[in-house]
Every structure is written in C-alpha cells, then in structure tokens.
Design a protein around this motif. Structure first.
Motif, PDB file in Angstrom:
ATOM      1  N   SER A 482       0.796  -1.235   0.000  1.00  0.00           N
ATOM      2  CA  SER A 482       0.000   0.000   0.000  1.00  0.00           C
ATOM      3  C   SER A 482       0.826   1.280   0.000  1.00  0.00           C
ATOM      4  O   SER A 482       0.257   2.370   0.014  1.00  0.00           O
ATOM      5  CB  SER A 482      -0.971   0.028   1.194  1.00  0.00           C
ATOM      6  N   ILE A 483       2.154   1.196   0.004  1.00  0.00           N
ATOM      7  CA  ILE A 483       2.988   2.400   0.009  1.00  0.00           C
ATOM      8  C   ILE A 483       3.218   2.836  -1.446  1.00  0.00           C
ATOM      9  O   ILE A 483       3.682   2.038  -2.262  1.00  0.00           O
ATOM     10  CB  ILE A 483       4.350   2.139   0.686  1.00  0.00           C
ATOM     11  N   LEU A 491      10.286   4.945   3.431  1.00  0.00           N
ATOM     12  CA  LEU A 491       9.921   3.710   4.136  1.00  0.00           C
ATOM     13  C   LEU A 491      11.153   2.981   4.647  1.00  0.00           C
ATOM     14  O   LEU A 491      11.190   2.517   5.792  1.00  0.00           O
ATOM     15  CB  LEU A 491       9.121   2.793   3.203  1.00  0.00           C
ATOM     16  N   PHE A 492      12.188   2.872   3.813  1.00  0.00           N
ATOM     17  CA  PHE A 492      13.375   2.099   4.171  1.00  0.00           C
ATOM     18  C   PHE A 492      14.257   2.813   5.197  1.00  0.00           C
ATOM     19  O   PHE A 492      15.201   2.217   5.708  1.00  0.00           O
ATOM     20  CB  PHE A 492      14.183   1.758   2.924  1.00  0.00           C
ATOM     21  N   ALA A 500       7.613  -0.087  10.283  1.00  0.00           N
ATOM     22  CA  ALA A 500       7.803   0.944   9.255  1.00  0.00           C
ATOM     23  C   ALA A 500       6.542   1.188   8.436  1.00  0.00           C
ATOM     24  O   ALA A 500       6.194   2.336   8.133  1.00  0.00           O
ATOM     25  CB  ALA A 500       8.954   0.547   8.336  1.00  0.00           C
ATOM     26  N   ASN A 501       5.842   0.125   8.063  1.00  0.00           N
ATOM     27  CA  ASN A 501       4.656   0.294   7.228  1.00  0.00           C
ATOM     28  C   ASN A 501       3.579   1.101   7.931  1.00  0.00           C
ATOM     29  O   ASN A 501       2.994   2.028   7.343  1.00  0.00           O
ATOM     30  CB  ASN A 501       4.101  -1.072   6.805  1.00  0.00           C
ATOM     31  N   GLY A 502       3.306   0.780   9.192  1.00  0.00           N
ATOM     32  CA  GLY A 502       2.288   1.511   9.944  1.00  0.00           C
ATOM     33  C   GLY A 502       2.652   2.977  10.119  1.00  0.00           C
ATOM     34  O   GLY A 502       1.796   3.866   9.982  1.00  0.00           O
ATOM     35  N   ILE A 503       3.918   3.247  10.412  1.00  0.00           N
ATOM     36  CA  ILE A 503       4.367   4.633  10.587  1.00  0.00           C
ATOM     37  C   ILE A 503       4.238   5.396   9.272  1.00  0.00           C
ATOM     38  O   ILE A 503       3.769   6.544   9.239  1.00  0.00           O
ATOM     39  CB  ILE A 503       5.822   4.660  11.084  1.00  0.00           C
TER      40      ILE A 503
END
Length: 539
Positions: A482-483, A491-492, A500-503
C-alpha cells in the motif's frame, strides 16, 4: 471489510480500478506464461521415452547423463542472466513497451531454433536455442514487473504484479501436464517430443501481438521529459481527467521523486551505477538480490526442472506416474497462486507471507528428508506401491507447495518491482532478475549431481536455507504493501523495520489531509503543483 477490500494510501476514485489497468497487466503477463512454461516442460520432456531414444540417453553413463541434462536445462538460466541486464539498456533508450517487443522476438527466435533439432544434428540446436530463449525471458523478467508496478494504483499493486506470477504458474501448469498427455495419446516418435518445444511459440506470439496495444509507462515518459504523452497515458490508464485532484496529486509525487533523483542520482545511462556509491541505494540492491538467493534456496527450481528425479527419490515409479504427480504439483501451485494474488499479497502483506512460508516449508522438507533417510524408497524397485510413510511424504511435499507458493514464489518479484526509486528502478530490477537467474542457474546446473552425491541431504540443505531466510526477512525487510512508489525511500529509513509500514501509512494519511485542505479553493493545476514541489526541493 470484505475479502477483496482494499487498503488505500489516499481516497481513490473507483474509476482508477478499471479494466485498462487489469488488461495491461494481463497482456504483459503473457511473458511470464512463456517463462513458466519453459521452466516446467523441459524436465518432463527430457524424461519422454521418445526424447531419450532419439538422443541415446540410455547409452550414457550416469555422470555423463546428469551433465548432459544439466547443460540443457542450465544454459537457459545463463542466457536469462545476461538478458536481465540487457533489458536495462533497452528500457533506458526504448522504454518498457518497446523493450518487451524486442525481448519476446529474441525468445521466439530461440524457440524456433529448437524445432530444428533431431538425433542426426544432435543437441546443439536445442542448447543454442535455449540460450537465446533464456536471453529473451531474462529481458522480459526485468521489464514486466517494472511495467506493471509503474501502472498500478498502490492499493492493488501487489495484486497486479501478482498476475505476472499467475501467468508463470499457468504456463508452468501447461508445461507440467503437456508431456503426460502426449505420453498417453501419442506414439513414441520425433513428433511426440517436438510438440512441447513448439508450444513455446504460443505465449510468445500472444505477448508480441498484445504489446502493440499496450501504452508506454507514464512514469518512464515523465522521467524522459515527455510530459504531454505521459499525461495522456496516465489519464487513460486511470480513466480520469487531467484536472482530477487524484491525477494532480499523483503527478506531483512523480515530479517530486524525479527531481529528487535528478539532484541525488542524476540523469543519464550511467548515473544509476554511480548511485551505487550511496550505501542506502546499494543496500536495497543487496536486499533484492538476497531475496532471490533465499527463493532458489527453497528448492523450488530443483523440483521444477527435475521433478521426475525428485518424485523418484520419494518412491514414485514409472514415467507416466511421475508425470501425473508432477502435473498435480502444477495444479496445486496454480490454485494457491490465485488465492495469493486476490487476497494474501495485499492483505497479509509481503513480510509476513515470506516468514510464514519459510517456516512451514522448512518443516515439510525436514520430514521428507527424514523419510528418505530412514526408508530409502528409491532403492526398493520391486514394490511399486507407496508405503504409508511414502504417502505421508507426498502429503508433506504438497503441503510444502502450499506454503511456498503464496510466499517465496512470487512475493520477491513484487517487492523488487516496487522498492526502488524511479531513476534506479530499471537497474535495480535488472540486478534482482539477474540474481534470480544466477541462483536459478546454480541450482539447475548442480541438482542432478546433488541428488547423486547427497541423496536425502538435499532436502535437509533446502530446509536449513529456509530457516535462515526467516531471520533475513525479520531483521532486514520492511512491509511495502500500500505504500506509493515515490515514498519507498522514506519507508526504508524508518526504524524499527517491523513498524515501518504503519508509521509510513500514518504519515501519508496526515500528508493527504494537508494536501486536500490546501487544495480547497487554491486552484491547483499540474504545472502549479510541479513548480511548488521544485521550490521545496531547492530549499
């Protein structure tokens, strides 16, 4: 939320999820059909009695036969390795669409060469043709995931790139079953084994015809400064007007990413190579390559290319029985792939799937290896019936297939298609695809020798590698579902990786609210938004 409900990075018009983007993914995925077919049919073709007789396999010693089969299979992967990097050159100068046309033509030339082989001419045309076919599929394996990911809305990117994997499995399914059907319905003649080689031309021809309908990637056109055509293609694939706020926002993000890359990477053919001096860029290239090391370390290509040998080690006897068992393996993979692309990849996520698949698959491999160690079924040629332990081993083999297919089979392709920035994406995918074909070559080249010398230890070897892959994913791979592509750099950089994904999704939600708040009454246009983004970067 329903089974197919989408997790969106921002409010998305329903028109974005239209037939055009799905059809483009389907057409491009004819490439994966030809790759999947080539990967699957060769193993059972080499076992056809007509092929064995025409090329006098029965007269060869065991070591010579293993080497001959390994060469026929592995030159394909060697060609694909070089084709992967060749696609970087073609995509830079020609674009994604024309590159697909170029590489499928190379593939079809190689497939045509193989049809000229016979017992008198020897295996030279088959080996040479498989080198060319490999070069073609290597180029396509670079282009197709990139092309689909650059067209796809973020919420369905995994699903659309997953169509590429589904094409691979459908091609493999046909490749697994075709020789079973031929062995049951045709006499053992030259025509019996030449038909599987001729069928390679069908998916290649479908891709060649369909490629003339495809639109060039808007992101590639933006990167090359062809804004008018890029806007036309983007609006066509999104089914929205240029003034729609969704289009304005997407183009703004693309412009910002391109300008960022222009400053930090730079334009030109060689600049992505220079960018590898940046540890952050090099690190992502390393991660992409390692994903395919672990994928091939699962044992999948040992099974794909040498399935009769694998099933014989478990105790399956007889050519037709081996073909039938191989065909069922193809059915299981295809069915699970459909579930994977429709639901698992964009809901469970890439990271979780990889770890769950590796854990379950490893347990299955340990059981199969232990069974072969304790019972040595391949040496018992008098008993044609599987024992209860053999039935259990077959169950765990298909259970391994159910764990592997929705995890390591297609997920590394999805991650690699989305985790690089615009200027390094083509080179990054070339590196990832080349890694895939390199490790594929290593496994296919040495699997016959491994079975000769290691026996049951082959299964323990693959089981151990699958355990190692769990730690790799847990500590090093963030969730990318979804990013948007333009936010992968951010993200990385987020720590810890497991969060990381939630943030990142929360950041995107806040940014989206601010963007739409500022857009009310501000009269935003494509050019105005681009200029504002450039001013922010310059500051």
């Amino acid at each position: 939320m329903g089974l197919l409900a989408l997790k969106e990075d921002r409010p998305t018009p329903a028109a974005v999820y239209n037939w055009r983007v799905y059809t483009a993914a389907l057409v491009a995925s004819w490439a994966s059909c030809m790759i999947g077919y080539d990967s699957a049919f060769i193993g059972t073709t080499l076992a056809l009695p007509s092929f064995v007789a025409e090329f006098k396999f029965a007269e060869m010693k065991a070591a010579e036969l293993a080497l001959t089969k390994a060469n026929i299979v592995s030159v394909y992967q060697a060609g694909a390795f070089f084709g992967s990097f060749g696609a970087y050159v073609s995509s830079f100068y020609l674009g994604r669409r024309k590159s697909l046309i170029l590489w499928v033509l190379v593939f079809m030339l190689g497939a045509g060469m193989m049809l000229g082989a016979n017992g008198e001419r020897g295996l030279g045309l088959i080996i040479g043709g498989r080198v060319l076919a490999g070069i073609g599929v290597g180029g396509c394996s670079n282009m197709v995931p990139i092309y689909i990911s650059e067209l796809a809305p973020p919420a369905v990117r995994g699903r659309l790139v997953g169509i590429y994997e589904l094409g691979w499995q459908i091609g493999g399914l046909v490749g697994f079953w075709i020789n079973y059907g031929l062995s049951k319905t045709m006499e053992s003649t030259h025509e019996q084994w030449i038909i599987p080689f001729a069928v390679q031309l069908i998916p290649g021809g479908c891709l060649l015809i369909g490629a003339f309908w495809l639109k060039e990637s808007p992101r590639w056109l933006f990167m090359k400064g062809k804004r008018e055509q890029a806007m036309k293609n983007l609006c066509w694939i999104r089914n929205l007007d240029p003034t729609d706020l969704y289009i304005i926002e997407e183009v703004a993000a693309i412009d910002q990413q391109i300008e960022h890359d222009r400053i930090h990477v730079g334009p030109g053919f060689w600049r992505p190579f220079v960018a590898l001096k940046d540890p952050k860029v090099l690190w992502r290239f390393f991660l992409g390559g390692m994903l395919f090391l672990w994928q091939n370390g699962s044992g999948i290509n040992a099974i794909n290319y040498y399935s009769p040998t694998v099933f014989k080690s478990i105790g399956i006897q007889g050519t037709n029985t081996g073909f039938l068992t191989t065909g069922i393996f193809g059915v299981v993979k295809t069915v699970v792939t459909v579930i994977w692309l429709l639901w698992l990849i964009d809901h469970v996520g890439r990271r979780n799937l990889l770890m769950i698949g590796a854990a379950g698959g490893s347990i299955c491999m340990w059981f199969i290896g232990a069974y072969i160690k304790l019972s040595d079924p391949a040496s018992n040629t008098k008993n044609t019936e599987l024992s209860s332990g053999g039935i259990a081993a077959m169950f765990f083999f298909y259970l391994w297939t159910a764990f592997y297919t929705p995890s390591w089979n297609g997920t590394p392709w999805v991650i690699n298609s989305e985790m690089f920035s615009q200027n390094t994406r083509s080179l990054g995918q070339a590196s990832a695809a080349a890694n895939n074909w390199f490790w594929n070559f290593i496994i296919s080249r040495f699997t016959p020798q491994m079975f000769l010398t290691m026996g049951y230890g082959v299964y323990f070897f693959f089981a151990s590698l699958m355990i190692c892959s769990i730690f790799f994913v847990w500590f090093l791979i963030p969730e990318t579902k979804s990013i948007p592509l333009e936010y992968m750099d951010q993200l990385f950089e987020i720590k810890p990786l497991r969060q990381a994904n939630g943030i990142m999704m929360e950041r995107l939600r806040i940014q989206e609210e601010e963007f739409r708040h500022d857009a009310e009454g501000a009269g935003l246009t494509i050019e105005k938004t681009k200029n504002e983004n450039l001013e922010q970067i310059d500051v």
